[in-house]
Design an enzyme around this catalytic site. Structure first.
Site, short mmCIF file in Angstrom:
data_model
loop_
_atom_site.label_atom_id
_atom_site.label_comp_id
_atom_site.label_asym_id
_atom_site.label_seq_id
_atom_site.Cartn_x
_atom_site.Cartn_y
_atom_site.Cartn_z
N ASP A 1 -46.89 71.46 33.89
CA ASP A 1 -48.38 72.10 33.54
C ASP A 1 -48.94 71.12 32.52
OD1 ASP A 1 -45.86 72.02 31.39
OD2 ASP A 1 -47.57 72.90 30.12
N ASP B 1 -40.81 73.81 29.47
CA ASP B 1 -41.71 74.29 28.59
C ASP B 1 -43.28 74.22 29.24
OD1 ASP B 1 -40.26 74.74 25.95
OD2 ASP B 1 -40.07 72.64 26.39
N ASP C 1 -40.70 71.43 35.40
CA ASP C 1 -40.73 71.31 34.18
C ASP C 1 -40.27 72.47 33.36
OD1 ASP C 1 -41.58 69.95 31.66
OD2 ASP C 1 -43.21 71.55 31.89
#
Length: 216
Positions: A165, A11, A9
């Site tokens: 995250d 961001d 991922d």
């Protein structure tokens, strides 16, 4: 080498951008006189495609107004995105993985234009072999991004790990039948990440790097 393809991922996993995204979401809502979400609700949508994120944030908004909200979000986010920084250790970890011959990819809720801008600002473009964005595929947690990456590199699911995250990242990995690692320094709380069965939860990029050295 267990994992031939490592998908990240963007961001909150590689770039320390969660606070900036929250601020941009809240500012966009205020611009359109929509009740601004608290930080927790705004953080929940990080990782989704913008259209899905805005529908979650403002479910009562008229359909024709969602594009205006997306526009205001981009205005606020892009005003300061050049000031965002990578998490400590990201560049060194990616360089090591590349030197080992891993295929590295990005699976992100950003748009293609947004990711290209971020790759240029961060200088990380040379490290990645491929990427998939939310305006090219179904938004997370749909597995399309990972399916396409597996097809592109001709690797089986057991040779892939997704690192993110958010619960959206972990659910996407589950839906695609691939392993997942959760990092706790980004958008979603540790407890929520654990609910989706990652192989491990890592509290920093150096800790993630050490896990990959030992287990990946």
């Amino acid at each position: 080498m267990k994992y031939q393809l490592i998908a990240f991922d963007w961001d909150g996993t590689l770039l320390d951008s969660a606070a900036a995204i929250v601020h941009a979401i809240q500012s966009a809502c205020r611009d359109l006189d929509v009740p601004a979400p608290d930080d927790s609700r705004a953080r929940h949508v990080i990782g989704l495609g913008l259209a899905d994120a805005m529908q979650y944030i403002a479910p009562g908004l008229r359909p024709q107004d969602y594009q205006a909200m997306v526009g205001r979000y981009r205005h606020h986010y892009l005003a300061n995105d050049h000031q965002l920084t990578l998490f400590s250790g990201v560049r060194e970890m990616l360089a090591r993985l590349r030197a080992e011959g891993r295929a590295l990819a990005i699976a992100t809720g950003k748009s293609r234009v947004g990711l290209e801008r971020a790759l240029d600002h961060s200088g990380l473009r040379p490290y990645f072999d491929a990427s998939r964005c939310a305006d090219e595929c179904h938004s997370k947690p749909h597995p399309q991004m990972l399916y396409e990456l597996m097809d592109e590199f001709a690797v089986p699911a057991e040779a892939v790990v997704m690192i993110g995250d958010t619960t959206h990242d972990l659910q996407m990995a589950q839906n695609a039948g691939v392993d997942a690692l959760a990092v706790t320094y980004g958008a979603h709380p540790h407890g929520h990440l654990l609910e989706h069965g990652p192989l491990a939860t890592l509290d920093s990029v150096p800790e993630l790097d050490r896990w990959l050295r030992s287990n990946g």
